[in-house]
Design a protein around this motif. Sequence first.
Motif, PDB file in Angstrom:
ATOM      1  N   LEU A  63      29.535  35.224  44.049  1.00 55.36           N
ATOM      2  CA  LEU A  63      30.972  35.513  44.024  1.00 55.36           C
ATOM      3  C   LEU A  63      31.335  36.366  42.808  1.00 55.36           C
ATOM      4  N   ASP A  64      30.712  36.091  41.674  1.00 55.50           N
ATOM      5  CA  ASP A  64      30.961  36.891  40.482  1.00 55.50           C
ATOM      6  C   ASP A  64      30.533  38.344  40.699  1.00 55.50           C
ATOM      7  N   LYS A  65      29.390  38.544  41.332  1.00 55.29           N
ATOM      8  CA  LYS A  65      28.910  39.909  41.584  1.00 55.29           C
ATOM      9  C   LYS A  65      29.778  40.619  42.619  1.00 55.29           C
ATOM     10  N   ILE A  66      30.183  39.889  43.640  1.00 58.12           N
ATOM     11  CA  ILE A  66      31.038  40.485  44.668  1.00 58.12           C
ATOM     12  C   ILE A  66      32.338  40.984  44.047  1.00 58.12           C
ATOM     13  N   ALA A  67      32.885  40.201  43.125  1.00 57.59           N
ATOM     14  CA  ALA A  67      34.101  40.624  42.425  1.00 57.59           C
ATOM     15  C   ALA A  67      33.834  41.841  41.548  1.00 57.59           C
ATOM     16  N   ALA A  68      32.701  41.834  40.846  1.00 59.29           N
ATOM     17  CA  ALA A  68      32.381  42.936  39.930  1.00 59.29           C
ATOM     18  C   ALA A  68      32.106  44.236  40.672  1.00 59.29           C
ATOM     19  N   LEU A  69      31.662  44.122  41.913  1.00 60.06           N
ATOM     20  CA  LEU A  69      31.290  45.315  42.691  1.00 60.06           C
ATOM     21  C   LEU A  69      32.248  45.553  43.854  1.00 60.06           C
TER      22      LEU A  69
END
Length: 237
Positions: A63-69
């Motif tokens: 979820l953190d990566k999805i938000a960052a990308l």
Amino acid sequence: MSSIADNIGSVTRRIQKATLNAGREPGSVRLLAVSKTRTPDELRAAAEAGQIAFGENYLQEALDKIAALSDLNQIEWHFIGPIQSNKTRQIAETFTWVHSVDRLKIARRLSEQRPTSLPPLNLCLQVNINNEDSKSGCTLTELPDLVSDVGELPNIRLRGLMAIPDPDQSEAELRLSFRKLANTLRTLRREHPEAGPLDSLSMGMSDDLEIAIAEGATWVRVGTALYGARPPKHSQS
């Protein structure tokens, strides 16, 4: 980050060569970049090199990566790790594919919690192909009933099977494991045409993708060959 682009090119050529050698249609095998413990910058570099599908094992990290990308609209997110019941809603709301469904309860929750505004969630059922005590996955005996039940659920598409064979097997044994999974999928497709497309086999990793493709893989899950050795393992939910 240029080495990531080089590695993606190298792995893509391996996939293309193995597909050709197996007499299969070009483009019939897709690369799933296993990105657990990798940084958003590494994933961005891979995406800029043309990689589309990324597989995540840990929900919060994903979820953190999805938000960052979130600016990279072309990325297709796949969940490939063990699924706890209390995590199904966020998985259903966020991912395009789930490769690791191994029981009806999880499939039912994903079905119920998939927003109707999104396309159906693509599911693969995880099979414990070598009956290892340490591995998740349903047994081959349980699989036909699970396929029948999951195939009736709304808001999902049952696409096929996933397995992680015992890495300590010999090459011949590994090939037989992949072949067993492929033969099982063919049987299910013939006996349960109503269950879904059943057109996908998620099997094979960095060291054995050529064998998996020869035996029918449509997804190969590759991490180390793309990014190099994984950082030290850490705990994630």
